[in-house]
Design a protein around this motif. Structure first.
Motif, short mmCIF file in Angstrom:
data_model
loop_
_atom_site.label_atom_id
_atom_site.label_comp_id
_atom_site.label_asym_id
_atom_site.label_seq_id
_atom_site.Cartn_x
_atom_site.Cartn_y
_atom_site.Cartn_z
N ILE A 38 -0.89 -42.35 26.21
CA ILE A 38 -0.94 -41.66 24.92
C ILE A 38 0.00 -40.45 24.87
N TRP A 39 0.37 -39.93 26.04
CA TRP A 39 1.37 -38.86 26.09
C TRP A 39 2.32 -39.09 27.27
N PRO A 40 3.55 -38.60 27.17
CA PRO A 40 4.58 -38.90 28.20
C PRO A 40 4.66 -37.89 29.34
N THR A 41 3.54 -37.70 30.03
CA THR A 41 3.53 -36.78 31.16
C THR A 41 2.28 -37.01 31.99
N TYR A 42 2.23 -36.39 33.17
CA TYR A 42 1.02 -36.38 33.98
C TYR A 42 0.32 -35.05 33.74
N ALA A 43 -0.91 -35.10 33.27
CA ALA A 43 -1.66 -33.87 33.01
C ALA A 43 -1.92 -33.10 34.30
N ASP A 44 -2.13 -33.82 35.41
CA ASP A 44 -2.54 -33.15 36.64
C ASP A 44 -1.38 -32.62 37.49
N THR A 45 -0.15 -32.98 37.17
CA THR A 45 0.97 -32.47 37.98
C THR A 45 2.05 -31.76 37.16
N ASN A 46 2.17 -32.08 35.88
CA ASN A 46 3.27 -31.51 35.09
C ASN A 46 2.86 -30.38 34.15
N ILE A 47 1.58 -30.20 33.92
CA ILE A 47 1.10 -29.21 32.96
C ILE A 47 0.49 -28.01 33.71
N SER A 48 0.93 -26.82 33.32
CA SER A 48 0.41 -25.59 33.93
C SER A 48 -0.28 -24.75 32.86
N PRO A 49 -1.61 -24.64 32.95
CA PRO A 49 -2.34 -23.84 31.97
C PRO A 49 -1.96 -22.37 32.05
N PRO A 50 -2.19 -21.63 31.00
CA PRO A 50 -2.84 -22.05 29.76
C PRO A 50 -1.88 -22.85 28.87
N ILE A 51 -2.49 -23.66 28.00
CA ILE A 51 -1.75 -24.52 27.10
C ILE A 51 -2.03 -24.05 25.67
N SER A 52 -0.98 -24.07 24.87
CA SER A 52 -1.16 -23.76 23.45
C SER A 52 -0.62 -24.92 22.62
N TYR A 53 -1.06 -24.99 21.37
CA TYR A 53 -0.60 -26.06 20.48
C TYR A 53 0.38 -25.46 19.48
N ASP A 54 1.54 -26.05 19.38
CA ASP A 54 2.56 -25.65 18.42
C ASP A 54 2.38 -26.51 17.17
N GLU A 55 1.72 -25.96 16.17
CA GLU A 55 1.39 -26.70 14.95
C GLU A 55 2.63 -27.21 14.23
N LYS A 56 3.66 -26.40 14.18
CA LYS A 56 4.88 -26.78 13.47
C LYS A 56 5.53 -28.02 14.08
N ASN A 57 5.64 -28.04 15.40
CA ASN A 57 6.32 -29.14 16.09
C ASN A 57 5.36 -30.22 16.61
N LYS A 58 4.05 -30.00 16.46
CA LYS A 58 3.02 -30.96 16.86
C LYS A 58 3.08 -31.31 18.35
#
Length: 165
Positions: free
Chosen positions: A17-37
């Motif tokens: 559903i998304w093009p990345t690994y949540a457990d290795t590529n994402i570093s919190p904190p995470i924010s949502y960019d409403e304009k760019n979705k």
């Protein structure tokens, strides 16, 4: 052509559903960019959903299909944050995440949903990892996806029209 909807649609997360690994590529904190979705992590790494995910989820929901997720993530808290920030909780009725087989995930999801087993239910797993075709031994349909584009409307329609099992 008559489309046959499943009772339960199970989706992997990473590269489905998304093009990345949540457990290795994402570093919190995470924010949502409403304009760019898309989501933005602490280092500015951005990730969006694959283009057809919302359309597919909305169609499944319209046809009273229960949507759940199953993922071999080592960072369920990051995956949960991503799901929430993308606004997917309004579609997803349950999740099983952790380093084990999709068969185990699906069995536990069925219990959480109140089923003693999957007998009589039409269940499908959409996933980018071929090893997960093992769910077929449980009577679950398996749709193998190309990880470069995740789940697409065509993949979904092919499944509904009986071209993929």
């Amino acid at each position: 052509m008559t489309q046959t909807y499943p009772d339960i649609a199970v989706f992997d997360l990473d590269y489905t559903i998304w093009p990345t690994y949540a457990d290795t590529n994402i570093s919190p904190p995470i924010s949502y960019d409403e304009k760019n979705k898309h989501l933005v992590d602490t280092y500015g790494y951005t990730v969006g959903l694959f283009p057809d995910v919302i359309r597919i989820f909305e169609d499944l929901q319209k046809h009273d299909v229960t949507i759940v997720t199953a993922s071999r993530t080592w960072a369920p808290e990051i995956a949960a944050d991503m799901v929430a920030k993308f606004g997917l909780n309004k579609y997803i009725k349950g999740s099983e995440w952790g380093e084990r087989s999709k068969k185990g995930h699906i069995k536990d999801l069925l219990k959480k949903l109140g089923y003693k087993n999957g007998d009589g239910l039409k269940i499908v797993l959409f996933d980018d990892e071929g090893r997960n075709k093992e769910v077929r031994t449980m009577g679950v349909d398996f749709v193998y996806l190309d990880s470069s584009h995740g789940v697409t409307w065509k993949d979904y329609q092919d499944y509904l029209n009986g071209k993929v099992k």
